[in-house]
Scaffold this motif. Structure first.
Motif, PDB file in Angstrom:
ATOM      1  N   THR A 175       0.850  -1.195   0.000  1.00 57.40           N
ATOM      2  CA  THR A 175       0.000   0.000   0.000  1.00 57.40           C
ATOM      3  C   THR A 175       0.891   1.253   0.000  1.00 57.40           C
ATOM      4  OG1 THR A 175      -0.315   0.681   2.326  1.00 57.40           O
ATOM      5  CG2 THR A 175      -1.637  -1.196   1.540  1.00 57.40           C
ATOM      6  N   PRO A 176       0.359   2.397  -0.462  1.00 56.30           N
ATOM      7  CA  PRO A 176       1.180   3.617  -0.427  1.00 56.30           C
ATOM      8  C   PRO A 176       1.519   4.067   0.990  1.00 56.30           C
ATOM      9  CG  PRO A 176      -1.062   4.109  -1.166  1.00 56.30           C
ATOM     10  CD  PRO A 176      -0.926   2.617  -1.135  1.00 56.30           C
ATOM     11  N   TYR A 177       0.846   3.514   1.997  1.00 57.37           N
ATOM     12  CA  TYR A 177       1.217   3.832   3.380  1.00 57.37           C
ATOM     13  C   TYR A 177       2.659   3.383   3.639  1.00 57.37           C
ATOM     14  CZ  TYR A 177       1.062   4.059   8.494  1.00 57.37           C
ATOM     15  OH  TYR A 177       1.334   4.362   9.807  1.00 57.37           O
ATOM     16  N   ASN A 178       3.003   2.218   3.102  1.00 58.95           N
ATOM     17  CA  ASN A 178       4.327   1.650   3.381  1.00 58.95           C
ATOM     18  C   ASN A 178       5.334   1.812   2.261  1.00 58.95           C
ATOM     19  OD1 ASN A 178       4.152   0.698   6.018  1.00 58.95           O
ATOM     20  ND2 ASN A 178       3.045  -1.133   5.395  1.00 58.95           N
ATOM     21  N   GLN A 179       4.882   2.036   1.043  1.00 61.13           N
ATOM     22  CA  GLN A 179       5.834   2.026  -0.085  1.00 61.13           C
ATOM     23  C   GLN A 179       5.273   2.841  -1.243  1.00 61.13           C
ATOM     24  OE1 GLN A 179       8.008  -1.738  -1.161  1.00 61.13           O
ATOM     25  NE2 GLN A 179       6.423  -1.868  -2.715  1.00 61.13           N
ATOM     26  N   TYR A 196      -5.899  -4.165   1.065  1.00 64.46           N
ATOM     27  CA  TYR A 196      -5.748  -3.172   2.145  1.00 64.46           C
ATOM     28  C   TYR A 196      -6.443  -1.845   1.870  1.00 64.46           C
ATOM     29  CZ  TYR A 196      -2.340  -6.117   4.459  1.00 64.46           C
ATOM     30  OH  TYR A 196      -1.725  -7.152   5.101  1.00 64.46           O
ATOM     31  N   LEU A 197      -6.455  -1.380   0.614  1.00 66.02           N
ATOM     32  CA  LEU A 197      -6.988  -0.037   0.361  1.00 66.02           C
ATOM     33  C   LEU A 197      -8.432   0.048   0.840  1.00 66.02           C
ATOM     34  CD1 LEU A 197      -5.464   0.901  -3.122  1.00 66.02           C
ATOM     35  CD2 LEU A 197      -4.801   1.768  -0.873  1.00 66.02           C
ATOM     36  N   ASN A 198      -9.257  -0.908   0.426  1.00 65.22           N
ATOM     37  CA  ASN A 198     -10.634  -0.913   0.942  1.00 65.22           C
ATOM     38  C   ASN A 198     -10.662  -1.447   2.378  1.00 65.22           C
ATOM     39  OD1 ASN A 198     -13.561  -0.639   0.689  1.00 65.22           O
ATOM     40  ND2 ASN A 198     -13.521  -2.858   0.905  1.00 65.22           N
ATOM     41  N   GLY A 199      -9.986  -2.571   2.578  1.00 59.90           N
ATOM     42  CA  GLY A 199      -9.708  -3.025   3.934  1.00 59.90           C
ATOM     43  C   GLY A 199     -10.818  -3.729   4.694  1.00 59.90           C
ATOM     44  N   HIS A 200     -12.004  -3.824   4.129  1.00 58.40           N
ATOM     45  CA  HIS A 200     -13.107  -4.414   4.895  1.00 58.40           C
ATOM     46  C   HIS A 200     -13.696  -5.665   4.243  1.00 58.40           C
ATOM     47  CE1 HIS A 200     -12.678  -0.448   6.660  1.00 58.40           C
ATOM     48  NE2 HIS A 200     -13.406  -0.841   7.682  1.00 58.40           N
ATOM     49  N   LYS A 243      -9.992   6.141   3.781  1.00 55.52           N
ATOM     50  CA  LYS A 243      -9.845   7.170   4.825  1.00 55.52           C
ATOM     51  C   LYS A 243      -9.227   6.612   6.107  1.00 55.52           C
ATOM     52  CE  LYS A 243     -13.903   9.796   3.295  1.00 55.52           C
ATOM     53  NZ  LYS A 243     -13.531  11.168   2.933  1.00 55.52           N
ATOM     54  N   THR A 244      -9.480   5.311   6.392  1.00 57.01           N
ATOM     55  CA  THR A 244      -8.940   4.724   7.633  1.00 57.01           C
ATOM     56  C   THR A 244      -7.689   3.878   7.380  1.00 57.01           C
ATOM     57  OG1 THR A 244     -10.425   2.819   7.434  1.00 57.01           O
ATOM     58  CG2 THR A 244     -11.202   4.676   8.787  1.00 57.01           C
ATOM     59  N   LEU A 245      -7.103   3.981   6.183  1.00 57.00           N
ATOM     60  CA  LEU A 245      -5.928   3.145   5.893  1.00 57.00           C
ATOM     61  C   LEU A 245      -4.817   3.347   6.926  1.00 57.00           C
ATOM     62  CD1 LEU A 245      -4.458   1.169   3.890  1.00 57.00           C
ATOM     63  CD2 LEU A 245      -3.523   3.200   2.782  1.00 57.00           C
ATOM     64  N   GLY A 246      -4.532   4.612   7.249  1.00 56.26           N
ATOM     65  CA  GLY A 246      -3.442   4.889   8.197  1.00 56.26           C
ATOM     66  C   GLY A 246      -3.734   4.297   9.568  1.00 56.26           C
ATOM     67  N   ALA A 247      -4.947   4.506  10.039  1.00 58.24           N
ATOM     68  CA  ALA A 247      -5.328   3.985  11.364  1.00 58.24           C
ATOM     69  C   ALA A 247      -5.278   2.465  11.361  1.00 58.24           C
ATOM     70  CB  ALA A 247      -6.729   4.483  11.724  1.00 58.24           C
ATOM     71  N   ARG A 248      -5.767   1.869  10.274  1.00 60.44           N
ATOM     72  CA  ARG A 248      -5.765   0.404  10.191  1.00 60.44           C
ATOM     73  C   ARG A 248      -4.336  -0.139  10.136  1.00 60.44           C
ATOM     74  NH1 ARG A 248      -7.553  -1.040   5.456  1.00 60.44           N
ATOM     75  NH2 ARG A 248      -8.390   0.900   4.646  1.00 60.44           N
TER      76      ARG A 248
END
Ligand SMILES: *Cc1c(COP(=O)(O)O)cnc(C)c1O
Length: 380
Positions: A175-179, A196-200, A243-248
């Motif tokens: 994910t762009p959160y990590n890379q 992960y992007l959708n995450g649910h 929107k919750t990717l970072g928190a997740r």
């Protein structure tokens, strides 16, 4: 804006007509044109839809690209990228890419005259040696599935640039959160946003982002021409998930650290494959190019112990394909995701019968560890 703020305020975070802070779902297939023969911003929802456009803008911002494109699945996104090319074009492809990508390559794209050489992306000399006169791009994933091998993105993009070929990265696992592959020299990033992007675990979607204007123009043309676009309802749901990717991700990482620590110490586990471990062959490169090592963990049971018995005995962790959801998902690659690969080739590729892949979710880590422990306790 910092990444965690961009997740929430990126895209078209405020509706221009009403000020709604959640982008409305524009279900209209067509849009009224006030001037005959003018150039309206919106004309037809395959070509462009305001809800999808907000998601696409957000994804371009998150990956640091010029433009984003949303598709009906990760596979449709990957297909659109390969549609940039023509019969006779050659690709160097990572040996450990997603099984569905291999199926697309071997059963579909080869019929249209695209050519492929499969290479271990950890071996930079082999990557360079595989480039031919008609090579147009290098296509890879890092970390890979299910062995979590790491490829050096900056080094591969450098080789690609030296040979004037493009670098395409499937960034689903990180994910762009990590890379951020585009910042490391890649030209195109693809995602199965299903993960992960959708995450649910409640939709199927794909994303492409590029930082090359010419490729962006061609992708807009192909997205409209092929038509495998993401609908407005799923576009909205995906943007809400992002929107919750970072928190997740922060909880995914915390839980993964606890689970890896447990697995490393258990005598019934022969080997833990996780790029965050100093013992992992790709650890240093991962530490250089990733913010964190992610929440995918693979491990091997001691030889002879039954992966089937273990995964069937779990009570909290779901035995299922897919990954990146809030719920922990576990699978046995030899039987499930990689079951179509003949056993001998699978073993050659390092996928043993005892290999298990775990997508660590957001449950309380004590419950995850207790579940893994009771599953291991039943083995004999
Ligand atoms: C799931 C997956 C895909 C395919 O995406 P879909 O949304 O299932 O079509 C592609 N690449 C990777 C790494 C995946 O995990």
């Amino acid at each position: 804006m910092k990444f965690n703020t961009l997740l929430i305020h990126g895209g078209n975070s405020e509706d221009p007509t009403t000020g709604a802070v959640s982008t409305p779902i524009y279900r209209s297939s067509t849009f009224h044109q006030h001037v005959l023969g003018g150039e309206p911003k919106w004309e037809y929802s395959r070509t462009g839809n305001p809800t999808r456009a907000s998601l696409e803008k957000l994804m371009a911002e998150l990956e640091g690209g010029l433009a984003g494109f949303a598709f009906a699945s990760g596979s449709a996104a990957i297909h659109a990228v390969f549609s940039l090319y023509s019969a006779g074009d050659h690709f160097v492809v990572g040996s450990d890419v997603y099984g569905g990508t291999f199926r697309l390559i071997n059963k579909v794209l080869k019929r249209f005259g695209l050519e492929f050489t499969v290479v271990d992306m950890q071996d930079l000399a082999a990557v360079e040696a595989a480039i031919q006169d008609n090579t147009v791009a290098i296509y890879l994933e890092t970390p890979t599935n299910p062995l979590l091998q790491i490829a050096d993105l900056a080094a591969i993009a450098k080789i690609a640039k030296a040979h004037r070929v493009k670098t395409i990265v499937d960034n689903t696992f990180a994910t762009p959160y990590n890379q951020k592959p585009l910042q490391l020299g890649a030209d195109i990033v693809v995602h199965s946003a299903t993960k992960y992007l959708n995450g649910h675990s409640d939709l199927v979607a794909g994303i492409v982002v590029t930082n090359d204007q010419e490729i962006a123009d061609q992708l807009a043309f192909l997205q409209n021409s092929i038509g495998s676009t993401l609908g407005p309802d799923d576009s909205w749901l995906l943007q809400r998930g992002i929107k919750t990717l970072g928190a997740r991700m922060r909880v995914h990482h915390e839980n993964t650290a606890a689970v890896v620590d447990f697995l490393e110490k258990d005598p019934r586990v022969a080997r833990v494959l996780y790029p965050g471990l100093a013992s992992h062959p790709g650890h240093e490169i991962a530490a250089k190019q990733m913010k964190h090592f992610g929440a995918m963990v693979s491990f091997e049971l001691q030889e002879g112990l039954s992966a089937k018995q273990f995964v069937e005995s779990l009570k909290v962790i779901d035995l299922a394909e897919s990954l990146g959801g809030i719920e922990s998902l576990i699978e046995v690659p030899a039987v499930m995701t990689h079951g179509s690969i003949p056993r001998e080739i699978r073993l050659q590729n390092g996928i043993k019968d005892e290999l298990i892949r775990l997508s660590v979710g957001l449950e309380d880590p004590d419950d995850l560890i207790a579940d893994l422990k009771q599953g291991l306790d039943q083995l004999n």
